[in-house]
Design a protein around this motif. Structure first.
Motif, PDB file in Angstrom:
ATOM      1  N   SER A   1      -6.260   3.949  -4.478  1.00 19.45           N
ATOM      2  CA  SER A   1      -5.746   2.750  -3.823  1.00 19.45           C
ATOM      3  C   SER A   1      -4.223   2.771  -3.878  1.00 19.45           C
ATOM      4  CB  SER A   1      -6.253   1.495  -4.530  1.00 19.45           C
ATOM      5  OG  SER A   1      -5.668   1.384  -5.819  1.00 19.45           O
TER       6      SER A   1
ATOM      7  N   GLN B   1      -2.242   0.526  -5.090  1.00 22.91           N
ATOM      8  CA  GLN B   1      -1.769   0.079  -6.399  1.00 22.91           C
ATOM      9  C   GLN B   1      -1.919   1.184  -7.445  1.00 22.91           C
ATOM     10  OE1 GLN B   1      -3.631  -1.754  -4.305  1.00 22.91           O
ATOM     11  NE2 GLN B   1      -2.059  -3.284  -3.792  1.00 22.91           N
ATOM     12  N   ASP B   2      -3.033   1.905  -7.413  1.00 22.70           N
ATOM     13  CA  ASP B   2      -3.246   2.974  -8.393  1.00 22.70           C
ATOM     14  C   ASP B   2      -2.291   4.140  -8.149  1.00 22.70           C
ATOM     15  OD1 ASP B   2      -5.209   1.549  -9.674  1.00 22.70           O
ATOM     16  OD2 ASP B   2      -6.873   2.582  -8.692  1.00 22.70           O
TER      17      ASP B   2
ATOM     18  N   ALA C   1      -1.583   4.663   1.144  1.00 25.79           N
ATOM     19  CA  ALA C   1      -2.572   3.591   1.013  1.00 25.79           C
ATOM     20  C   ALA C   1      -1.876   2.237   1.000  1.00 25.79           C
ATOM     21  CB  ALA C   1      -3.378   3.788  -0.273  1.00 25.79           C
ATOM     22  N   ASP C   2      -2.566   1.229   1.491  1.00 22.02           N
ATOM     23  CA  ASP C   2      -2.003  -0.125   1.543  1.00 22.02           C
ATOM     24  C   ASP C   2      -1.561  -0.579   0.153  1.00 22.02           C
ATOM     25  OD1 ASP C   2      -2.506  -0.240   4.231  1.00 22.02           O
ATOM     26  OD2 ASP C   2      -4.361  -1.393   4.041  1.00 22.02           O
TER      27      ASP C   2
ATOM     28  N   PRO D   1      -4.086   9.545   0.565  1.00 21.63           N
ATOM     29  CA  PRO D   1      -5.455   9.020   0.480  1.00 21.63           C
ATOM     30  C   PRO D   1      -6.547  10.031   0.773  1.00 21.63           C
ATOM     31  CG  PRO D   1      -4.034   7.429   1.556  1.00 21.63           C
ATOM     32  CD  PRO D   1      -3.216   8.674   1.380  1.00 21.63           C
TER      33      PRO D   1
ATOM     34  N   SER E   1       1.346   9.020  -2.447  1.00 20.26           N
ATOM     35  CA  SER E   1       0.032   8.513  -2.045  1.00 20.26           C
ATOM     36  C   SER E   1      -0.492   9.394  -0.918  1.00 20.26           C
ATOM     37  CB  SER E   1       0.142   7.062  -1.574  1.00 20.26           C
ATOM     38  OG  SER E   1      -1.088   6.601  -1.058  1.00 20.26           O
TER      39      SER E   1
END
Length: 458
Positions: free
Chosen positions: A209, A211-212, A248-249, A203, A201
């Motif tokens: 995101s 999740q993605d 990302a969260d 960002p 991840s």
């Protein structure tokens, strides 16, 4: 402000043996450092390089003093090792006392309380409320190796997965786990097999995101590796050498859920991000992530060599007696220092100090970002902050890396008494990794030097 002095600290500030100020009195490097460097060149392998060839004589708090009397604001902390400050009084006293009692016996022959106490503290402060156990070793790379070994023993599986832009060490296995080969692995192969690099991840560059991004990672693990063959997924919650990428969260908890469902051990490499560096004992806590195993090193013993693998008791106990250990792992002097580090974090409120540092740094860097479009991104937590530099005018669509700007800024800062470090897959990240002893006035002074450096880029 000049290069020779900054305002004195307030009366309520801690007392240091070295004045907490930037002071340049010779060229950098100075004549004594140049003399030492000539001696070094004759006897030290050229493979051991130095970011700044000044030779340090003393260090205290957030200041390094070289043999020529120059004082540098240290925004590297030995790459995150002296997290609570150079020569912190409690650590020095604990190590000195232990030196008088027992220096070495080898814990696997005749054990001692200090090792047990460190394991107790790690069980208390690592994420998760389940029963935990630890093994103590010497270095971050050794912790990674042992974490993988334990996961393989527990699962009976062979494959190891890591993330893009990761850095895990310089041993044979960890060189294979690193994303960037040069300079860590160039010409040193062949390397350990069954290591797979999955998408991470990022960002600022992928825009996904949590999740993605996790779905993309999981798709790779399922299609390329196969969950049934995967022993462990090793992840830095905030990537270090890769450029202080903050995921990302939702990214890390989603991966943990997938690992748990598929019997994969998920390992948090907290070697650089742990031990109060980010305003939490471990950076995993920022993301509501409870890993199966946690790897500690760097800041754990205030500058002495110590590292640990801590995790679920059933995983840690999968290894047979005699399968874990090493001659110097959990040395009693290093363990005594580690206990003092934990005590200092609590008694000196250092988690809050990390938050203070992060707020001061980010506020100052945001002001600079408004003036210099070479700064593409500001990211991090606590005293683990970075800026990613891009080619001016390239805009958000291209974000062309600008490693030359980083090199010039690091050199400019060194000449003016500030030690900054570079990072990033493309070498275009300037990282700020100070000790938790750094004051707001030192931060402001260092940012003043950075401001001048950015203005000189043209």
């Amino acid at each position: 402000m000049t290069d020779t002095q900054i305002p004195a600290e307030t009366a309520s500030a801690p007392v240091y043996s070295v004045p907490q100020e930037r002071r340049i009195v010779t060229a950098v490097p100075g004549p004594k450092s140049e003399e030492l460097h000539a001696r070094r060149s004759k006897v030290v392998s050229s493979g051991v390089s130095s970011a700044l060839p000044v030779y340090i004589e003393r260090a205290n708090g957030a200041i390094l003093v070289d043999v020529d009397g120059n004082q540098f604001i240290d925004f590297g902390a030995g790459i995150g090792v002296t997290t609570i400050g150079h020569t912190e009084q409690r650590v020095v006293a604990a190590a000195a006392d232990q030196l008088q009692d027992v220096i070495h016996t080898l814990f696997t022959i005749t054990p001692y309380e200090e090792y047990v106490r460190v394991a107790e503290l790690l069980a208390t402060h690592t994420p998760g409320r389940f029963e935990k156990k630890s093994v103590l070793v010497n270095s971050g790379a050794e912790a990674v190796e042992n974490g993988v070994k334990i996961a393989r023993k527990f699962t009976g599986r062979r494959a190891v997965a890591v993330l893009d832009h990761a850095y895990h060490g310089r041993t044979n296995l960890t060189m294979a786990m690193n994303y960037k080969a040069h300079p860590y692995a160039t010409g040193y192969g062949p390397f350990a097999g069954d290591v797979y690099h999955a998408p991470s991840s990022y960002p600022y560059r992928d825009g996904l995101s949590g999740q993605d991004a996790a779905a993309r990672t999981i798709a790779y693990l399922e299609k390329v590796v196969g969950a049934s063959d995967l022993a462990c997924l090793v992840v830095e919650p905030i990537q270090g050498e890769g450029g202080f990428m903050v995921p990302a969260d939702g990214f890390l908890p989603t991966l943990q859920s997938w690992c748990t469902e598929n019997g994969v051990v998920m390992i948090a490499d907290e070697i650089q991000s742990g031990m109060a560096r980010t305003g939490r004992y471990f950076a995993s806590e920022h993301f509501e992530w409870v890993p199966d195993l946690v790897l500690s090193a760097k800041g754990i013993a205030g500058g002495l060599p110590l590292a640990a693998v801590t995790g679920r008791a059933e995983i840690m106990d999968a290894s047979h007696p005699g399968g874990l250990g090493g001659t110097f792992g959990g040395n009693p002097v290093a363990c005594a220092a580690a206990v003092a580090v934990f005590e200092s974090i609590e008694s000196n409120g250092l988690l809050a100090e990390a938050d203070r540092i992060g707020s001061s740094l980010k506020a100052g860097l945001e002001r600079l970002k408004q003036r210099y479009d070479v700064i593409g991104d500001i990211r991090g937590r606590g005293a683990m902050i970075a800026i990613e530099l891009v080619q001016p005018g390239t805009g958000d669509s291209t974000k062309v890396p600008n490693p030359d700007a980083v090199s010039r800024l690091v050199a400019h800062a060194a000449q003016h008494g500030v030690l900054f470090l570079s990072a990033g897959t493309w070498g275009n990240v300037l990282r700020f990794l100070p000790s938790l002893a750094v004051s707001d006035s030192l931060i402001d002074d260092a940012l003043h030097v950075l401001d001048d450096g950015l203005a000189s880029l043209g």
